[in-house]
Design a protein around this motif. Structure first.
Motif, PDB file in Angstrom:
ATOM      1  N   ILE A 260       0.840  -1.203   0.000  1.00  0.00           N
ATOM      2  CA  ILE A 260       0.000   0.000   0.000  1.00  0.00           C
ATOM      3  C   ILE A 260       0.876   1.254   0.000  1.00  0.00           C
ATOM      4  N   ASP A 261       1.898   1.272   0.842  1.00  0.00           N
ATOM      5  CA  ASP A 261       2.796   2.427   0.888  1.00  0.00           C
ATOM      6  C   ASP A 261       3.460   2.658  -0.457  1.00  0.00           C
TER       7      ASP A 261
ATOM      8  N   ARG B 126       0.967   4.192  -2.943  1.00  0.00           N
ATOM      9  CA  ARG B 126       0.687   5.592  -2.629  1.00  0.00           C
ATOM     10  C   ARG B 126       1.817   6.490  -3.136  1.00  0.00           C
TER      11      ARG B 126
ATOM     12  N   GLU C 115      -3.905   6.806  -4.585  1.00  0.00           N
ATOM     13  CA  GLU C 115      -4.211   7.314  -3.251  1.00  0.00           C
ATOM     14  C   GLU C 115      -4.796   6.252  -2.330  1.00  0.00           C
ATOM     15  N   SER C 116      -5.708   5.433  -2.841  1.00  0.00           N
ATOM     16  CA  SER C 116      -6.346   4.375  -2.037  1.00  0.00           C
ATOM     17  C   SER C 116      -6.281   3.056  -2.793  1.00  0.00           C
TER      18      SER C 116
ATOM     19  N   GLY D 184      -4.681   3.107   4.617  1.00  0.00           N
ATOM     20  CA  GLY D 184      -4.341   3.649   3.303  1.00  0.00           C
ATOM     21  C   GLY D 184      -4.880   2.897   2.110  1.00  0.00           C
ATOM     22  N   GLY D 185      -5.437   1.709   2.328  1.00  0.00           N
ATOM     23  CA  GLY D 185      -5.936   0.921   1.208  1.00  0.00           C
ATOM     24  C   GLY D 185      -7.351   0.450   1.431  1.00  0.00           C
TER      25      GLY D 185
END
Length: 313
Positions: A164-165, A168, A173-174, A210-211
């Motif tokens: 996820i990082d 991003r 973004e998601s 974040g996901g």
């Protein structure tokens, strides 16, 4: 099938205005690994520190008409020493990226994971394949297919966080995460379905941020919205995942290689969770895949620079 979008060229375009990143290249002692590093340098992605037996590196360059230019060569007598010196270059600040040359992955990762002298952080190390699949409408990321053999639930949580990082940083973004299993229902007969359900709950409770996670999903339900609808699955992720989180290394490795050799995909690879991104290439990788791996690592390195400048750390 004709590709409608060169997904790696998009990454290269994003790197065009960025400074090249000093990169420790461990044991680039064959034409493929040395040529890949030098091409990445010509494209302005990296400034290579070529670490290995200097005479052998020069011999490979001469035999394959590879121009070393002003590349820095750091002599190390053999592959073990080259791996250790490359990791030391990261720790000393000489380099901000680590790139695998023509040594075994285990040799490099042994030095990376060494408790006193390695590059570990609080995160579990994990590998991400960035796949350019001709039949899929956007880049597809598969994790973990190269580092964690039988990951635990906590390992999978870190594997998910790392991916996820990464996405991003790449501007998604998601990111949508499909947590794969053989079936889409939770059953104690298939432990990966229980892990998938737990990961989704961890996301809901803020333990993974974040996901957008969904699972368990079988591969067809993850990739095809029609297949999901047929089975009555209501999901934001089904048919449109950015990330496929696989149950274990065996399934992930087979999936990535099937897409490569049967579906004409190309697979860039990067290891995350260490102090710096690690460009982990294979001798079977195409030139485009190698450059794609470098481009992803460069974007992550610049994001780290920006974060460090903002925090002063």
């Amino acid at each position: 099938m004709t590709k409608t979008l060169d997904k790696y060229s998009v990454l290269l375009a994003r790197c065009a205005e960025l400074a090249a990143i000093p990169t420790a290249v461990a044991h680039p002692c064959d034409a493929t690994s040395l040529g890949g590093a030098l091409q990445a340098a010509r494209l302005g992605l990296i400034v290579p520190l070529l670490i290995g037996p200097e005479a052998r590196i020069r011999q490979v360059a001469d035999a394959n008409a590879l121009d070393l230019g002003d590349s820095v060569l750091i002599d190390a007598p053999h592959s073990h020493a080259a791996a250790a010196r490359a990791v030391a270059a990261i720790r000393s600040g000489e380099a901000e990226l680590l790139m695998k040359g023509s040594l075994h992955t285990d040799e490099l990762m042994h030095e990376v994971t060494a408790s006193a002298t390695g590059l570990r952080t609080g995160r579990r190390l994990s590998h991400v394949f960035a796949m350019d699949v001709p039949s899929y409408h956007k880049p597809l990321f598969i994790t973990d297919a190269a580092v964690n053999i039988f990951p635990t639930l906590n390992d999978k949580a870190d594997i998910c966080r790392n991916a996820i990082d990464l996405l991003r940083v790449l501007g998604i973004e998601s990111p949508k995460v499909a947590i794969l299993s053989a079936v889409e229902t939770v059953t104690d007969k298939i432990p990966s379905t229980i892990d998938a359900a737990a990961l989704c709950m961890m996301s809901r409770r803020g333990q993974i941020e974040g996901g957008i996670l969904d699972g368990p999903l079988a591969f067809d339900n993850a990739i095809s919205r029609e297949a999901a609808v047929t089975k009555g699955i209501v999901s934001e992720v089904a048919g449109d995942p950015d990330i496929l989180l696989v149950p274990d290394l065996e399934s992930g490795n087979m999936l990535a290689k099937q897409l490569t050799f049967l579906a004409g995909a190309e697979a860039a690879g990067i290891v995350l969770g260490a102090r710096v991104p690690i460009i982990l290439t294979s001798r079977a990788d195409s030139v485009r895949a190698r450059i794609g791996s470098c481009a992803i690592a460069v974007l992550v390195a610049h994001a780290r620079r920006t974060a460090q400048a903002a925090t002063g750390v």
